[in-house]
Scaffold this motif. Sequence first.
Motif, mmCIF file in Angstrom:
data_model
loop_
_atom_site.group_PDB
_atom_site.id
_atom_site.type_symbol
_atom_site.label_atom_id
_atom_site.label_comp_id
_atom_site.label_asym_id
_atom_site.label_seq_id
_atom_site.Cartn_x
_atom_site.Cartn_y
_atom_site.Cartn_z
ATOM 1 N N GLY A 84 0.808 -1.219 0.000
ATOM 2 C CA GLY A 84 0.000 0.000 0.000
ATOM 3 C C GLY A 84 0.838 1.264 0.000
ATOM 4 N N ILE A 85 2.145 1.112 -0.102
ATOM 5 C CA ILE A 85 3.054 2.259 -0.063
ATOM 6 C C ILE A 85 2.971 2.993 -1.408
ATOM 7 N N ARG A 86 2.897 4.306 -1.373
ATOM 8 C CA ARG A 86 2.770 5.097 -2.605
ATOM 9 C C ARG A 86 4.045 5.862 -2.970
ATOM 10 N N LYS A 87 4.927 6.095 -1.965
ATOM 11 C CA LYS A 87 6.172 6.820 -2.221
ATOM 12 C C LYS A 87 7.308 6.055 -1.544
ATOM 13 N N LYS A 88 8.445 6.007 -2.223
ATOM 14 C CA LYS A 88 9.586 5.255 -1.690
ATOM 15 C C LYS A 88 9.975 5.739 -0.288
ATOM 16 N N ASP A 89 9.914 7.051 -0.058
ATOM 17 C CA ASP A 89 10.277 7.606 1.256
ATOM 18 C C ASP A 89 9.356 7.101 2.360
ATOM 19 N N ASP A 90 8.108 6.783 1.999
ATOM 20 C CA ASP A 90 7.153 6.295 2.989
ATOM 21 C C ASP A 90 7.520 4.915 3.524
ATOM 22 N N LEU A 91 8.284 4.149 2.756
ATOM 23 C CA LEU A 91 8.691 2.814 3.214
ATOM 24 C C LEU A 91 9.501 2.927 4.503
ATOM 25 N N LYS A 92 10.540 3.746 4.489
ATOM 26 C CA LYS A 92 11.380 3.881 5.692
ATOM 27 C C LYS A 92 10.586 4.464 6.848
ATOM 28 N N ALA A 93 9.817 5.511 6.572
ATOM 29 C CA ALA A 93 9.030 6.161 7.631
ATOM 30 C C ALA A 93 8.040 5.167 8.238
ATOM 31 N N GLY A 94 7.339 4.418 7.405
ATOM 32 C CA GLY A 94 6.357 3.444 7.878
ATOM 33 C C GLY A 94 7.004 2.314 8.652
ATOM 34 N N LEU A 95 8.126 1.817 8.122
ATOM 35 C CA LEU A 95 8.839 0.729 8.800
ATOM 36 C C LEU A 95 9.327 1.178 10.176
ATOM 37 N N ASP A 96 9.819 2.408 10.260
ATOM 38 C CA ASP A 96 10.273 2.954 11.558
ATOM 39 C C ASP A 96 9.114 2.985 12.560
#
Length: 184
Positions: free
Chosen positions: A69-81
């Motif tokens: 459901g991730i829409r932006k690559k930067d959101d991956l790190k933020a969400g995982l954190d």
Amino acid sequence: MADKNYESLKIENIVASGEIADSISLEEVSRQIDTCELNTKRFPGAVYRIEKPKIASLIFSSGKIVLTGIRKKDDLKAGLDIIISSLKNVGVKTFDKPNVAITNIVCSYDIGKQVNLNRVVVTLNLENIEYEPEQFPGLVYRIEEPKIVALIFSSGKIILTGGKNLDDVKRGLDFLEQKLDSIM
């Protein structure tokens, strides 16, 4: 490739997976985190949703995780954190450096013109094409390098999947547009 206009290329979904711990007590986690659901009769993992960034994660007792459901690559790190922080807060011993990587990027693209799918089938290599209009309105084209699958619709809309990064998706799109331009 850098000068090409990819304006209508849009990331629809990024999927990432990997390992974040040696093991996780799903019962404990789902009991303590409100947005984490566990129903082992339906699915062997816990489903943990976060809102900002909007991500659904599947967490398994083995310590493995799938994020979607991730829409932006930067959101991956933020969400995982956020997910790891929540898990640590309820007592899960996570790895210092989680081993999570993008496994698939799904993009949409509009080439801006109609595509005669029957002509594409007749002209291109049949080994890489599946087209059964009575079953599905799109043509499935498998690009070998980079390994990308394109769903092409007569409207000119294309869905690209299988890329592990945006450069792969763009290279696959360039290859596909070259093939289509040679036919149209």
